[in-house]
Design an enzyme around this catalytic site. Structure first.
Site, PDB file in Angstrom:
ATOM      1  N   GLU A 316       0.813  -1.227   0.000  1.00 33.52           N
ATOM      2  CA  GLU A 316       0.000   0.000   0.000  1.00 33.52           C
ATOM      3  C   GLU A 316       0.843   1.274   0.000  1.00 33.52           C
ATOM      4  O   GLU A 316       0.305   2.371   0.066  1.00 33.52           O
ATOM      5  CB  GLU A 316      -0.955   0.065   1.204  1.00 33.52           C
ATOM      6  N   GLY A 317       2.165   1.162  -0.002  1.00 31.83           N
ATOM      7  CA  GLY A 317       3.007   2.334   0.196  1.00 31.83           C
ATOM      8  C   GLY A 317       3.257   2.631   1.657  1.00 31.83           C
ATOM      9  O   GLY A 317       3.862   3.655   2.004  1.00 31.83           O
TER      10      GLY A 317
END
EC number: 2.4.2.21
Length: 350
Positions: A316-317
């Protein structure tokens, strides 16, 4: 291919500003080199941003989501519908990256590149390329046209980021099955055996990892002619979100925006970008070393110096976002500390 925009050289590093930042570091009230990686980070950012005193106030986080046909081979611990469900979670503020983006005052750009079931969610940019990729265990994951569209989607997010003065770009991903795709692309580019890189992803047990490895090995044999070729490996074995990340990293380098790369999947996209255009490497910073076994190998290949090592495997970062406070503090230390002359402190030990 016509209009191969990704081959355009990256912007040059501002060497005079980097040297000025290095000279400043050597005059700050501390033993030379005592802040180690934080010093190097500030100096690197100065060269990238073209100013002696860098800053990371404007942060852009782009999440690219897509489904994967290879999930039909039973390679994931989660069902495919989770990809679409997580898109809801991102825009409703309940995902880890949503919380982190709020805390960091970051702009969150959520992009649907192709979930299996079409959806119309406020707050999501829908750039559907297809209903997920095809099953790369039986044929190419995507057509050339689809792959080019995914690269362009990443570039488009960067152009949006540039328009609002973004100083640091983070790319994230969501797609059940994407560690399988990322592992396959990495194996193809590095021409290494699958067991060296394949890991549990979202939580496979030992038997699941073995099955995932066998699926990837069969796919690598099927697409053996593409080994070592970044674009063909990406299109035959990758995902829409992986291609978008690669396109985003290339565009950031061309537009002069520093990148903070996340974990294993994002690092595979970074490898694709660097293989396509080596000049983009200077613009890539690395947020963390993740738990996926292949990530360490990728970081070594890219000669990366990650900021954190927390055993993360979320994606997701999130790992890159968690490193942002360190990046900001590196800038604050560089910009705010007094020099020996300003503080009237002797700059050499007695």
């Amino acid at each position: 291919m016509s209009n191969s925009w990704w081959l355009k050289p990256a912007q040059a590093i501002d060497v005079p500003m980097r040297e000025a930042a290095l000279a400043r570091q050597q005059q700050l009230t501390k033993p030379a080199g005592s802040l180690a990686q934080l010093e190097r980070l500030a100096v690197q950012l100065a060269g990238l941003q073209g100013r002696e005193r860098p800053a990371v106030d404007q942060l852009w986080i782009a999440i690219f989501a897509a489904d994967h046909g290879v999930v039909a081979e039973g390679v994931s611990a989660y069902p495919q519908e989770v990809t679409g469900q997580m898109l809801h979670n991102f825009v409703n503020g309940g995902a880890a990256i949503s919380v982190l983006a709020r805390q960091l005052s970051a702009q969150l750009d959520v992009v649907d590149l192709g979930t299996v079931s079409p959806m119309d969610l406020p707050g999501v940019r829908h750039l559907r390329i297809g209903a997920g990729t095809a099953n790369f265990a039986h044929g190419p994951a995507m057509s050339v046209e689809q792959g080019l569209a995914a690269l362009q989607a990443g570039r488009d997010s960067v152009l949006r980021a540039k328009a609002v003065g973004t100083e640091l770009f983070i790319g994230g991903e969501m797609g059940i099955g994407n560690t399988t795709a990322a592992s396959a692309v990495a194996c193809s580019l590095l021409e290494c055996a699958a067991p060296l890189l394949v890991g549990p992803g979202t939580g496979l047990n030992a038997e699941g990892i073995q099955h995932k490895t066998r699926v990837i090995e069969r796919a690598l044999a099927l697409h053996a002619e593409q080994a070592g070729d970044p674009l063909n490996s990406l299109f035959c074995l990758g995902g829409f979100e992986i291609a978008a990340l690669a396109g985003a990293y290339l565009a950031c380098a061309q537009e002069g925006i520093a990148v903070l790369v996340d974990g294993f999947i994002c690092s595979v996209a970074a490898l694709v970008a660097v293989r396509l255009n080596p000049s983009c490497r200077n613009w890539l910073l690395f947020g963390h070393r993740g738990a996926e076994p292949g990530h360490r190998h990728l970081l070594e290949t890219l000669q990366a110096e990650p900021l954190l090592d927390l055993g993360l495997r979320l994606g997701e970062g999130s790992g890159a976002a968690l490193a942002v406070p360190l990046v900001r503090l590196a800038c604050e230390l560089h910009n705010g500390m007094a020099t020996f002359a300003e503080a009237a402190v002797a700059d050499r030990p007695a």
